[in-house]
Design a protein around this motif. Structure first.
Motif, PDB file in Angstrom:
ATOM      1  N   PHE A   1      48.371  42.900  29.410  1.00 48.11           N
ATOM      2  CA  PHE A   1      49.390  43.900  29.692  1.00 48.11           C
ATOM      3  C   PHE A   1      49.780  43.802  31.160  1.00 48.11           C
ATOM      4  N   ILE A   2      50.871  44.424  31.523  1.00 51.43           N
ATOM      5  CA  ILE A   2      51.512  44.199  32.822  1.00 51.43           C
ATOM      6  C   ILE A   2      50.580  44.394  34.015  1.00 51.43           C
ATOM      7  N   ASN A   3      49.862  45.476  34.080  1.00 52.49           N
ATOM      8  CA  ASN A   3      49.023  45.733  35.255  1.00 52.49           C
ATOM      9  C   ASN A   3      47.564  45.352  35.053  1.00 52.49           C
ATOM     10  N   ALA A   4      47.290  44.467  34.125  1.00 51.10           N
ATOM     11  CA  ALA A   4      45.909  44.061  33.849  1.00 51.10           C
ATOM     12  C   ALA A   4      45.225  43.456  35.077  1.00 51.10           C
ATOM     13  N   LEU A   5      45.955  42.691  35.881  1.00 51.53           N
ATOM     14  CA  LEU A   5      45.343  42.087  37.062  1.00 51.53           C
ATOM     15  C   LEU A   5      44.999  43.129  38.119  1.00 51.53           C
ATOM     16  N   THR A   6      45.818  44.146  38.241  1.00 53.65           N
ATOM     17  CA  THR A   6      45.525  45.234  39.169  1.00 53.65           C
ATOM     18  C   THR A   6      44.277  45.989  38.713  1.00 53.65           C
ATOM     19  N   VAL A   7      44.187  46.243  37.426  1.00 52.00           N
ATOM     20  CA  VAL A   7      43.012  46.912  36.854  1.00 52.00           C
ATOM     21  C   VAL A   7      41.773  46.046  37.069  1.00 52.00           C
ATOM     22  N   PHE A   8      41.911  44.754  36.817  1.00 54.58           N
ATOM     23  CA  PHE A   8      40.795  43.835  37.034  1.00 54.58           C
ATOM     24  C   PHE A   8      40.330  43.879  38.484  1.00 54.58           C
ATOM     25  N   ASP A   9      41.258  43.835  39.434  1.00 52.22           N
ATOM     26  CA  ASP A   9      40.881  43.867  40.852  1.00 52.22           C
ATOM     27  C   ASP A   9      40.098  45.132  41.190  1.00 52.22           C
ATOM     28  N   SER A  10      40.538  46.263  40.669  1.00 48.14           N
ATOM     29  CA  SER A  10      39.825  47.522  40.923  1.00 48.14           C
ATOM     30  C   SER A  10      38.427  47.499  40.316  1.00 48.14           C
ATOM     31  N   LEU A  11      38.343  47.033  39.077  1.00 51.99           N
ATOM     32  CA  LEU A  11      37.033  46.974  38.421  1.00 51.99           C
ATOM     33  C   LEU A  11      36.129  45.930  39.073  1.00 51.99           C
ATOM     34  N   TRP A  12      36.719  44.838  39.552  1.00 54.60           N
ATOM     35  CA  TRP A  12      35.912  43.832  40.238  1.00 54.60           C
ATOM     36  C   TRP A  12      35.261  44.429  41.484  1.00 54.60           C
ATOM     37  N   ASP A  13      35.991  45.267  42.214  1.00 49.92           N
ATOM     38  CA  ASP A  13      35.427  45.911  43.399  1.00 49.92           C
ATOM     39  C   ASP A  13      34.220  46.773  43.033  1.00 49.92           C
ATOM     40  N   VAL A  14      34.317  47.510  41.939  1.00 53.04           N
ATOM     41  CA  VAL A  14      33.186  48.334  41.480  1.00 53.04           C
ATOM     42  C   VAL A  14      32.026  47.433  41.071  1.00 53.04           C
TER      43      VAL A  14
END
Length: 75
Positions: free
Chosen positions: A53-66
């Motif tokens: 989905f469109i913002n999947a990479l943004t979500v991934f980046d946030s979750l990667w930080d956690v």
């Protein structure tokens, strides 16, 4: 070190879907996802090529930080 896959599946099954749970469900059902990887580059490249989905990479980046913060705390 725990894999990112093992980390993200803890976001599955929420009563109210959000972007994190949508990404977790997609990754769980994506048979080609690099499940044993702990590499940001490898997972990011995979998602760039197969974004669900469109913002999947943004979500991934946030979750990667956690994920990365938790892994640093476990050292």
């Amino acid at each position: 070190m725990e894999t990112f896959y093992r980390f993200i599946i803890t976001y599955r099954g929420k009563l109210v879907d959000d972007d994190e749970s949508r990404l977790a469900e997609w990754i769980f059902n994506e048979h080609q996802f690099p499940k044993y990887s702990t590499s940001y580059d490898e997972i990011s490249r995979y998602l760039e090529m197969n974004s669900p989905f469109i913002n999947a990479l943004t979500v991934f980046d946030s979750l990667w930080d956690v994920y990365h913060s938790q892994e640093k705390g476990n050292i």
